[in-house]
Enzyme design. Structure first.
Site, PDB file in Angstrom:
ATOM      1  N   GLU A 231      27.931  30.495  38.585  1.00 48.72           N
ATOM      2  CA  GLU A 231      28.661  29.676  39.573  1.00 48.72           C
ATOM      3  C   GLU A 231      29.880  29.514  39.071  1.00 48.72           C
ATOM      4  O   GLU A 231      30.376  29.374  38.327  1.00 48.72           O
ATOM      5  CB  GLU A 231      27.295  28.093  39.236  1.00 48.72           C
ATOM      6  CG  GLU A 231      28.019  26.916  40.166  1.00 48.72           C
ATOM      7  CD  GLU A 231      27.803  26.120  39.661  1.00 48.72           C
ATOM      8  OE1 GLU A 231      28.790  25.537  39.763  1.00 48.72           O
ATOM      9  OE2 GLU A 231      27.165  25.316  38.668  1.00 48.72           O
ATOM     10  N   CYS A 265      32.328  20.801  38.660  1.00 46.70           N
ATOM     11  CA  CYS A 265      32.289  21.621  39.730  1.00 46.70           C
ATOM     12  C   CYS A 265      32.145  21.592  40.688  1.00 46.70           C
ATOM     13  O   CYS A 265      32.086  21.848  42.165  1.00 46.70           O
ATOM     14  CB  CYS A 265      30.960  22.632  38.781  1.00 46.70           C
ATOM     15  SG  CYS A 265      29.263  22.407  39.061  1.00 46.70           S
TER      16      CYS A 265
END
Length: 462
Positions: A231, A265
């Site tokens: 990720e 994020c």
């Protein structure tokens, strides 16, 4: 003999907060050998018992939450008034442990006295979790708990910026009574981590971090035939339609842009607002931004703390400056935030307008408290701009029309599409990305599938 150490510099005052020695080669070899040796026995522990060990570790963390919240402020700058990560951590753990039986159950095609055909889920073996500093408990445990519940053993390499989090997790698992070697927190540098991966000492790598580091990990894993979950970066967009609830939308998007000093994020980094509501939306966003209090994260009055490192703050300042030099305008006077000083980790939240996709502020990740806002004339224009990115983690649409949101969402290249919310991980839905954001999957049943492999069984009697 000199032993190399890693040093944690606090963004609060720029001083050394913690220092730890790197594990030496012999101790590292022993740790990895132990992790592999105990994995088979751990996988045979009944599922409910594996879950119970993890739950005890979680309860241990909860007991120490007050100290943990202060440690996080010192380590990476999050204000104490924001609290720790226990609430979402418990939400995710409860959901994932609750579906574990279903997610890990065999997929049966035929089961009789004469023929049995089914697919079981088998743990990979040793899982290396490389965790980031921005949500240091959540991002680590998104992989740690499901990996352990699935029957893997776990080796954790945490970010230097949140060095004490790895220690806290080790203490929690030790307190749970989990067998030695099932969970190990190791202090590693980049070279040691690459060597572990490239020598196939682990069976799966779960990484959250930058695109560059993800590429390094992929190269290290090349030819090893081990699984890699990544990720990576994000440049998450939002589209405010003309029928959106402007008050609520502005409140949630500004929070999504500036919470944790923008170091999320899935934080909001670019907003496209329909022209009929653009000015009203902008006015509300400016008003909300001016209400923030930038300062020492250990003080209750502070609503936005320093970025994790001064160099990250400098990167944000440079991106803003470059946009202004190219014709953009800033709407927030930094003088409203006296703690914002060049060279420090403290940077004021900022809204930038008159921006375009010729500017990095709308195309490259800033990972800080700044958001660019552009007016758009149609859904088609918004979709084109939202897709104009080499990242793809989340995107949000703000409207009162669910069918419209679904229609727009179908055309967006992203891992998650939201309607009227942002900056949130739903444990029932897989957390994943596309393009340069990587190909990791955590949460949901699919998250369990990433941490296991399918094994087919075809049994028959003559």
């Amino acid at each position: 003999m000199y032993q190399k150490t890693v040093r944690l510099i606090s963004p609060v005052n720029g001083e050394l907060y913690a220092e730890r020695p790197l594990i030496n080669d012999d101790a590292l070899d022993d740790a990895l050998t132990l992790s592999r040796r105990v994995q088979t026995a751990w996988a045979k522990v009944p599922l409910n018992e594996r879950i119970a060990y993890c739950r005890k570790a979680l309860e241990h963390l909860k007991k120490h939450d007050t100290d943990i919240v202060k440690e996080l402020a010192w380590q990476m700058g999050r204000p104490v008034r924001s609290g720790g990560e226990n609430s979402p951590l418990e939400e995710r753990f409860n959901y994932m442990s609750g579906i574990a039986g279903r997610a890990l159950a065999p997929l049966t095609e035929e089961y009789s006295d004469r023929v049995r055909r089914y697919i079981s889920r088998v743990p990979h073996g040793v899982v290396l979790v490389i965790a980031p500093w921005n949500y240091p408990y959540l991002t680590a445990c998104n992989a740690i708990f499901p990996a352990l519940i699935s029957g893997n053993t776990v080796v954790l390499k945490h970010a230097v910026q949140t060095l004490l989090v790895g220690e806290r997790l080790q203490q929690a698992f030790d307190a749970s009574g989990i067998p030695a070697g099932v969970f190990q927190n190791l202090v590693l540098d980049h070279a040691q981590t690459e060597k572990i991966i490239s020598s196939r000492r682990v069976n799966f790598v779960n990484f959250t971090g930058s695109v560059y580091a993800g590429q390094v990990i992929e190269r290290a894993a090349a030819g090893q035939f081990i699984g890699v979950g990544l990720e990576l970066g994000g440049k998450d967009p939002a589209y405010v339609c003309e029928d959106a609830d402007i008050e609520k939308t502005a409140e949630m998007l500004i929070d999504g842009a500036f919470f944790n000093s923008g170091q999320c994020c899935c934080g909001i980094e670019r907003i496209y607002a329909a022209k009929p509501v653009y000015e009203k939306f902008l006015e509300k966003c400016v008003s909300l931004t001016k209400s923030y209090v930038l300062g020492n994260p250990l003080e209750q009055a502070t609503t936005i703390g320093p970025m994790a490192q001064a160099r990250y703050a400098e990167g944000v300042r440079k991106q803003i400056s470059a946009a202004v030099s190219a014709g953009a305008r800033t709407l927030i006077d930094p003088a409203l935030f006296p703690a914002d000083k060049p060279g420090s980790a403290y940077v004021a939240p900022q809204i930038v307008v008159d921006v375009s996709h010729d500017m990095e502020i709308m195309t490259e990740e800033n990972f800080g408290p700044v958001v660019g806002i552009m007016p758009v004339s149609s859904d088609a224009e918004a979709i084109k701009l939202m897709n104009d990115s080499h990242y793809g983690l989340t995107a949000s649409v703000w409207t009162s029309d669910m069918a419209r949101a679904e229609r727009i969402g179908e055309e967006l290249d992203t891992g998650t599409i939201f309607m009227n919310r942002c900056d949130y991980v739903d444990p029932a839905l897989c957390w994943t990305g596309c393009k340069d954001t990587g190909r990791g999957v955590t949460m949901s049943e699919i998250g369990f599938h990433q941490l296991t492999r399918p094994k087919s069984h075809h049994l028959r009697k003559f």
